[in-house]
Design an enzyme around this catalytic site. Structure first.
Site, PDB file in Angstrom:
ATOM      1  N   LYS A 173       0.823  -1.200   0.000  1.00  0.00           N
ATOM      2  CA  LYS A 173       0.000   0.000   0.000  1.00  0.00           C
ATOM      3  C   LYS A 173       0.860   1.254   0.000  1.00  0.00           C
ATOM      4  O   LYS A 173       1.805   1.371   0.784  1.00  0.00           O
ATOM      5  CB  LYS A 173      -0.931  -0.006   1.222  1.00  0.00           C
ATOM      6  CG  LYS A 173      -1.930  -1.157   1.205  1.00  0.00           C
ATOM      7  CD  LYS A 173      -2.832  -1.155   2.420  1.00  0.00           C
ATOM      8  CE  LYS A 173      -2.083  -1.535   3.675  1.00  0.00           C
ATOM      9  NZ  LYS A 173      -2.991  -1.773   4.823  1.00  0.00           N
ATOM     10  N   THR A 204      -8.911   9.060   9.015  1.00  0.00           N
ATOM     11  CA  THR A 204      -8.523   7.849   8.286  1.00  0.00           C
ATOM     12  C   THR A 204      -8.423   6.628   9.201  1.00  0.00           C
ATOM     13  O   THR A 204      -7.791   5.640   8.841  1.00  0.00           O
ATOM     14  CB  THR A 204      -7.173   8.065   7.595  1.00  0.00           C
ATOM     15  OG1 THR A 204      -6.189   8.443   8.581  1.00  0.00           O
ATOM     16  CG2 THR A 204      -7.265   9.165   6.547  1.00  0.00           C
ATOM     17  N   GLY A 206      -8.863   3.274  10.627  1.00  0.00           N
ATOM     18  CA  GLY A 206      -9.421   2.014  10.139  1.00  0.00           C
ATOM     19  C   GLY A 206      -9.314   1.785   8.643  1.00  0.00           C
ATOM     20  O   GLY A 206      -9.962   0.882   8.117  1.00  0.00           O
ATOM     21  N   THR A 207      -8.495   2.581   7.939  1.00  0.00           N
ATOM     22  CA  THR A 207      -8.411   2.398   6.482  1.00  0.00           C
ATOM     23  C   THR A 207      -7.832   1.034   6.109  1.00  0.00           C
ATOM     24  O   THR A 207      -8.301   0.393   5.177  1.00  0.00           O
ATOM     25  CB  THR A 207      -7.564   3.505   5.833  1.00  0.00           C
ATOM     26  OG1 THR A 207      -6.318   3.618   6.540  1.00  0.00           O
ATOM     27  CG2 THR A 207      -8.275   4.831   5.860  1.00  0.00           C
ATOM     28  N   GLY A 208      -6.812   0.584   6.834  1.00  0.00           N
ATOM     29  CA  GLY A 208      -6.216  -0.722   6.524  1.00  0.00           C
ATOM     30  C   GLY A 208      -7.179  -1.865   6.757  1.00  0.00           C
ATOM     31  O   GLY A 208      -7.275  -2.790   5.940  1.00  0.00           O
ATOM     32  N   CYS A 209      -7.904  -1.799   7.875  1.00  0.00           N
ATOM     33  CA  CYS A 209      -8.916  -2.820   8.181  1.00  0.00           C
ATOM     34  C   CYS A 209      -9.970  -2.860   7.080  1.00  0.00           C
ATOM     35  O   CYS A 209     -10.375  -3.929   6.615  1.00  0.00           O
ATOM     36  CB  CYS A 209      -9.612  -2.512   9.509  1.00  0.00           C
ATOM     37  SG  CYS A 209      -8.535  -2.247  10.917  1.00  0.00           S
TER      38      CYS A 209
END
Length: 268
Positions: A173, A204, A206-209
């Protein structure tokens, strides 16, 4: 209806972890299930407490899910202890789980380490070899590839190192001031860039989750890995662009930005 399982920690404010995963899966059209690795007391300003489940209880949760409603895809998130990682890997192997998306949550955006060194080694040894795709951010990819990443060429090299070492696809990412919002997918020796426009939204959390759960949801529905990543990026872009602003810190996205219908209406 297709089904997806998230194995992660609970976020009491609902922006990340299990809560974000289940919102994302629901909005992406699959039935969401969960196995909780830890309870956290947290909000948009930080984490004030963590209470892990025991490996035995985590195993019971996984048995309960797989023996009744088998998931078409599985997403793993933050797991801070090596014993819990070993439990997850053993159960996924036992039940021959498919479409496994591993979000190797090791380093926060701030650069802070989130799990112990021994847990990182267990993650590498136990979970990555059974992953369909692993979704590291730049700091995490640096750890997994054991190299510094300062350019897009470095992203390609790191993804190749990780993919070849663990025999899995890698979605490296962008962000972290590198490559704007462009992500790099390495898969069976080939690479594909997924370009995205950086959205000026400070919220932002929790973007990865959310991204990994959206990928798992689309894999569960039968989309190819490439199409699953594309659809997941479109979804997270929409959730960020909705510009939800809750809390005193880095707030959550609006996972339900595309929700409409009778039960989504507000009172007049």
């Amino acid at each position: 209806m297709r089904t997806a399982l998230t194995i992660a920690g609970s976020d009491s404010c609902g922006g990340a972890g299990i809560q974000a995963d289940m919102k994302t899966m629901t909005m992406n059209g699959v039935f969401a299930m969960s196995a909780i690795t830890a309870l956290t007391a947290q909000n948009t300003t930080g984490v004030t407490g963590i209470m892990e489940v025991t490996p035995e209880f985590l195993a019971m949760q996984l048995d309960a899910v797989f023996t009744d409603i088998r998931p078409d895809a599985v997403k793993t998130g933050m797991v801070s202890s090596d014993k819990l990682i070993k439990t997850i890997a053993a159960k996924l192997r036992e039940y021959k789980a498919e479409n496994i998306v591993v979000d190797p949550v090791m380093v926060a955006t701030s650069g802070a380490k989130l799990i112990a060194d021994e847990a990182v080694e267990t993650l590498k040894a136990e979970l990555l070899p059974i992953a369909t795709v692993v979704t590291p951010n730049i700091p995490e990819a640096e750890i997994l590839a054991d190299m510094k990443i300062t350019s897009q060429d470095d992203m390609v090299k790191a993804a190749q190192i990780i993919g070849e070492k663990y025999s899995c696809a890698v979605l490296c990412k962008g962000g972290h001031s590198l490559s704007d919002a462009n992500d790099l997918l390495w898969y069976s020796g080939s690479t594909q860039w997924f370009n995205g426009k950086r959205i000026d939204n400070p919220n932002t959390h929790g973007t990865g989750c959310t991204l990994s759960s959206a990928i798992a949801s689309n894999l569960a529905k039968g989309f190819t890995l490439e199409k699953s990543v594309e659809r997941a990026k479109d979804y997270i872009s929409g959730a960020l662009a909705a510009m939800l602003d809750l809390g005193k810190g880095s707030g959550p996205m609006n996972h339900a930005f595309a929700l409409s219908g009778e039960f989504a209406k507000e009172a007049k």
